[in-house]
Design an enzyme around this catalytic site. Structure first.
Site, PDB file in Angstrom:
ATOM      1  N   CYS A 116     -52.191   1.694  21.486  1.00  0.00           N
ATOM      2  CA  CYS A 116     -53.648   1.475  21.508  1.00  0.00           C
ATOM      3  C   CYS A 116     -54.271   1.867  22.845  1.00  0.00           C
ATOM      4  O   CYS A 116     -55.490   1.944  22.959  1.00  0.00           O
ATOM      5  CB  CYS A 116     -53.967   0.027  21.170  1.00  0.00           C
ATOM      6  SG  CYS A 116     -53.679  -0.313  19.430  1.00  0.00           S
ATOM      7  N   HIS A 257     -60.853  -2.313  23.738  1.00  0.00           N
ATOM      8  CA  HIS A 257     -60.114  -1.890  22.550  1.00  0.00           C
ATOM      9  C   HIS A 257     -60.397  -2.881  21.424  1.00  0.00           C
ATOM     10  O   HIS A 257     -60.438  -4.093  21.639  1.00  0.00           O
ATOM     11  CB  HIS A 257     -58.618  -1.837  22.857  1.00  0.00           C
ATOM     12  CG  HIS A 257     -57.796  -1.561  21.653  1.00  0.00           C
ATOM     13  ND1 HIS A 257     -58.029  -0.463  20.848  1.00  0.00           N
ATOM     14  CD2 HIS A 257     -56.769  -2.239  21.081  1.00  0.00           C
ATOM     15  CE1 HIS A 257     -57.172  -0.482  19.835  1.00  0.00           C
ATOM     16  NE2 HIS A 257     -56.404  -1.548  19.959  1.00  0.00           N
ATOM     17  N   ASN A 287     -59.077  -1.817  13.527  1.00  0.00           N
ATOM     18  CA  ASN A 287     -58.411  -1.228  14.701  1.00  0.00           C
ATOM     19  C   ASN A 287     -58.025   0.218  14.371  1.00  0.00           C
ATOM     20  O   ASN A 287     -57.117   0.454  13.571  1.00  0.00           O
ATOM     21  CB  ASN A 287     -57.174  -2.067  15.042  1.00  0.00           C
ATOM     22  CG  ASN A 287     -56.437  -1.566  16.270  1.00  0.00           C
ATOM     23  OD1 ASN A 287     -56.764  -0.514  16.822  1.00  0.00           O
ATOM     24  ND2 ASN A 287     -55.432  -2.318  16.692  1.00  0.00           N
TER      25      ASN A 287
HETATM   26  N1  ACO Z   1     -54.299 -13.633   5.299  1.00  0.00           N
HETATM   27  C1  ACO Z   1     -54.002 -14.962   5.255  1.00  0.00           C
HETATM   28  N2  ACO Z   1     -53.091 -15.524   6.036  1.00  0.00           N
HETATM   29  C2  ACO Z   1     -52.453 -14.737   6.918  1.00  0.00           C
HETATM   30  C3  ACO Z   1     -52.716 -13.360   7.021  1.00  0.00           C
HETATM   31  C4  ACO Z   1     -53.687 -12.815   6.164  1.00  0.00           C
HETATM   32  N3  ACO Z   1     -54.020 -11.500   6.179  1.00  0.00           N
HETATM   33  N4  ACO Z   1     -51.935 -12.841   7.990  1.00  0.00           N
HETATM   34  C5  ACO Z   1     -51.203 -13.864   8.476  1.00  0.00           C
HETATM   35  N5  ACO Z   1     -51.508 -14.998   7.822  1.00  0.00           N
HETATM   36  C6  ACO Z   1     -50.950 -16.340   8.000  1.00  0.00           C
HETATM   37  C7  ACO Z   1     -49.591 -16.329   8.659  1.00  0.00           C
HETATM   38  O1  ACO Z   1     -48.567 -16.082   7.716  1.00  0.00           O
HETATM   39  C8  ACO Z   1     -49.531 -17.722   9.228  1.00  0.00           C
HETATM   40  O2  ACO Z   1     -49.177 -18.607   8.213  1.00  0.00           O
HETATM   41  P1  ACO Z   1     -48.202 -19.875   8.521  1.00  0.00           P
HETATM   42  O3  ACO Z   1     -48.958 -20.703   9.518  1.00  0.00           O
HETATM   43  O4  ACO Z   1     -48.043 -20.497   7.196  1.00  0.00           O
HETATM   44  O5  ACO Z   1     -46.967 -19.272   9.099  1.00  0.00           O
HETATM   45  C9  ACO Z   1     -50.974 -18.012   9.618  1.00  0.00           C
HETATM   46  O6  ACO Z   1     -51.776 -17.068   8.884  1.00  0.00           O
HETATM   47  C10 ACO Z   1     -51.239 -17.803  11.087  1.00  0.00           C
HETATM   48  O7  ACO Z   1     -50.649 -16.572  11.468  1.00  0.00           O
HETATM   49  P2  ACO Z   1     -50.781 -16.041  12.930  1.00  0.00           P
HETATM   50  O8  ACO Z   1     -50.014 -14.770  13.089  1.00  0.00           O
HETATM   51  O9  ACO Z   1     -50.487 -17.164  13.875  1.00  0.00           O
HETATM   52  O10 ACO Z   1     -52.349 -15.734  12.956  1.00  0.00           O
HETATM   53  P3  ACO Z   1     -53.222 -15.378  14.174  1.00  0.00           P
HETATM   54  O11 ACO Z   1     -54.327 -16.297  14.270  1.00  0.00           O
HETATM   55  O12 ACO Z   1     -52.387 -15.132  15.398  1.00  0.00           O
HETATM   56  O13 ACO Z   1     -53.845 -13.968  13.732  1.00  0.00           O
HETATM   57  C11 ACO Z   1     -53.484 -11.620  14.135  1.00  0.00           C
HETATM   58  C12 ACO Z   1     -52.984 -12.859  13.413  1.00  0.00           C
HETATM   59  C13 ACO Z   1     -54.856 -11.309  13.634  1.00  0.00           C
HETATM   60  C14 ACO Z   1     -52.522 -10.468  13.841  1.00  0.00           C
HETATM   61  C15 ACO Z   1     -53.531 -11.906  15.661  1.00  0.00           C
HETATM   62  O14 ACO Z   1     -52.330 -12.517  16.041  1.00  0.00           O
HETATM   63  C16 ACO Z   1     -53.741 -10.677  16.511  1.00  0.00           C
HETATM   64  O15 ACO Z   1     -54.820 -10.117  16.536  1.00  0.00           O
HETATM   65  N6  ACO Z   1     -52.714 -10.271  17.297  1.00  0.00           N
HETATM   66  C17 ACO Z   1     -52.883  -9.229  18.318  1.00  0.00           C
HETATM   67  C18 ACO Z   1     -53.103  -7.851  17.739  1.00  0.00           C
HETATM   68  C19 ACO Z   1     -53.156  -6.843  18.854  1.00  0.00           C
HETATM   69  O16 ACO Z   1     -53.901  -6.954  19.816  1.00  0.00           O
HETATM   70  N7  ACO Z   1     -52.300  -5.799  18.782  1.00  0.00           N
HETATM   71  C20 ACO Z   1     -52.244  -4.819  19.848  1.00  0.00           C
HETATM   72  C21 ACO Z   1     -52.962  -3.578  19.495  1.00  0.00           C
HETATM   73  S1  ACO Z   1     -52.347  -2.758  18.049  1.00  0.00           S
HETATM   74  C22 ACO Z   1     -51.383  -1.383  18.590  1.00  0.00           C
HETATM   75  O17 ACO Z   1     -51.064  -1.218  19.722  1.00  0.00           O
HETATM   76  C23 ACO Z   1     -50.925  -0.419  17.535  1.00  0.00           C
END
Ligand code: ACO
Length: 332
Positions: A116, A257, A287
């Site tokens: 990214c 980003h 993204n």
């Molecule tokens: N719909 C419903 N529930 C979901 C979904 C979904 N689409 N995705 C995950 N969940 C669930 C999980 O299974 C979990 O359930 P559990 O508690 O029963 O285990 C719960 O939601 C919480 O999951 P988390 O992963 O803790 O959710 P979080 O609030 O962290 O959000 C997300 C997930 C959006 C991916 C976030 O962690 C994030 O944005 N991470 C960083 C992304 C990023 O910056 N990446 C770098 C750039 S990308 C690149 O370089 C290519």
């Protein structure tokens, strides 16, 4: 012959977004997810999808918009740097394919991959190509067809990504107070395992096994990456402010980003900036990896919201980890 050294500046911008849309209802229709979860946890409402063609097919119209706005032809371009994690193919480079498609017959070029952060890394490299006197017209393209490497059975990742492209033109500028002023880029390889695409490279070439195991898609430990991305982006932004003696009043726009609205908000808060000073389009496009920053710059310029002399801070965070910031005084 060595030319005089000059500051580099962005002198035009362009972007392209494919017309097809996946909204959150699309995912509700077949996955255990909801519009509410996606909006609240990510800020995303819809994302664009390139149904046919490759990354270069989005880069070309973005570049054409950029060149038309500047009023120059592709033959005047000397170098094309393409930031992407989704090249059309491993080789020839997407830069090479684009050079042919736009008819930039006097240009050389290469691809650069830093997840990214690819566009910011590429912008830094291209800035040096101008400052050194080596070139006077360099295109920097950020383009990704993320839907090509997104696992639509994995609700943790598939709701996050979309397709798009942006392009900027770099030229030398006489006024030393304007242009691309500063970069501070970092790599932290200790966390590579939390965000990666396992197969398709030399380590795990494509095989029936890698396809069966769904190893040609993005794999992310979202929570772990989130915990690093929040301080990572904020540290990068603070570093830009400290190194350039910037107060919040000196910054017209933060260009972050677009990975998660919560990461963006936390970065703005640490900088002491109200959200009105932050470029946000994640709700429309998700993204787009290498394309988020140049799409923002092009859209905001198009709306007349970027003026000469504006202080602009760019920040990114992505797989690697790769992260960092850039500081621009907008030049046109
Ligand atoms: N719909 C419903 N529930 C979901 C979904 C979904 N689409 N995705 C995950 N969940 C669930 C999980 O299974 C979990 O359930 P559990 O508690 O029963 O285990 C719960 O939601 C919480 O999951 P988390 O992963 O803790 O959710 P979080 O609030 O962290 O959000 C997300 C997930 C959006 C991916 C976030 O962690 C994030 O944005 N991470 C960083 C992304 C990023 O910056 N990446 C770098 C750039 S990308 C690149 O370089 C290519």
């Amino acid at each position: 012959m060595m030319k005089s050294l000059k500051r580099a500046a962005i002198t035009s911008v362009g972007h392209y977004l494919p017309p097809d849309i996946y909204d959150n209802k699309f995912f509700e229709s077949y996955l255990d997810t909801s519009d509410q979860w996606i909006r609240e946890r990510t800020g995303i409402q819809e994302r664009r999808v390139l149904k046919q063609g490759g990354t270069s097919d989005m880069a070309v119209p973005a570049i054409e918009m950029c060149l038309n706005r500047r009023g120059i032809t592709a033959e005047e371009i000397e170098c094309i740097v393409v930031a992407t994690v989704t090249p059309d193919m491993l080789f020839p480079s997407t830069s090479s394919l684009i050079q042919g498609k736009i008819g930039a017959k006097n240009a050389w070029g290469f691809d650069l991959e830093a997840a990214c952060s690819s566009f910011l890394y590429a912008l830094n490299v291209a800035t040096r190509l101008i400052e050194s006197g080596a070139h006077t017209k360099v295109l920097v393209v950020g383009a990704d067809k993320m839907t090509a490497i997104t696992d639509y059975q994995d609700r943790n990742t598939c709701v996050l990504f979309g397709d798009g492209a942006g392009a900027v033109l770099l030229e030398p500028i006489e006024d030393e107070s304007l242009g691309l002023i500063d970069f501070d880029l970092k790599t932290d390889s200790t966390c590579g395992k939390f965000l990666y695409m396992p197969a398709g490279g030399s380590l795990l070439p494509p095989s029936i096994e890698t396809v069966t195991n769904r190893q040609h898609y993005v794999i992310q430990d979202g929570k772990t990456v989130f915990k690093s991305a929040v301080p990572g982006m904020a540290d990068a932004a603070e570093s830009m402010m400290r190194r350039n003696n910037l107060s919040p009043d000196d910054i017209r726009w933060l260009v972050p980003h677009q990975a998660n609205l919560r990461i963006i908000s936390a970065t703005a808060e640490r900088m002491g900036l109200p959200m009105e000073k932050v470029m946000v389009n994640i709700h429309k496009y998700g993204n787009t990896t290498s394309a988020t920053l140049p799409i923002c710059l092009s859209e905001w310029w198009e709306q007349g919201l970027l003026d000469k002399g504006d202080g602009v801070v760019l920040v990114t965070f992505g797989a690697g980890y790769t992260y960092g910031g850039g500081y621009i005084k907008w030049a046109y």
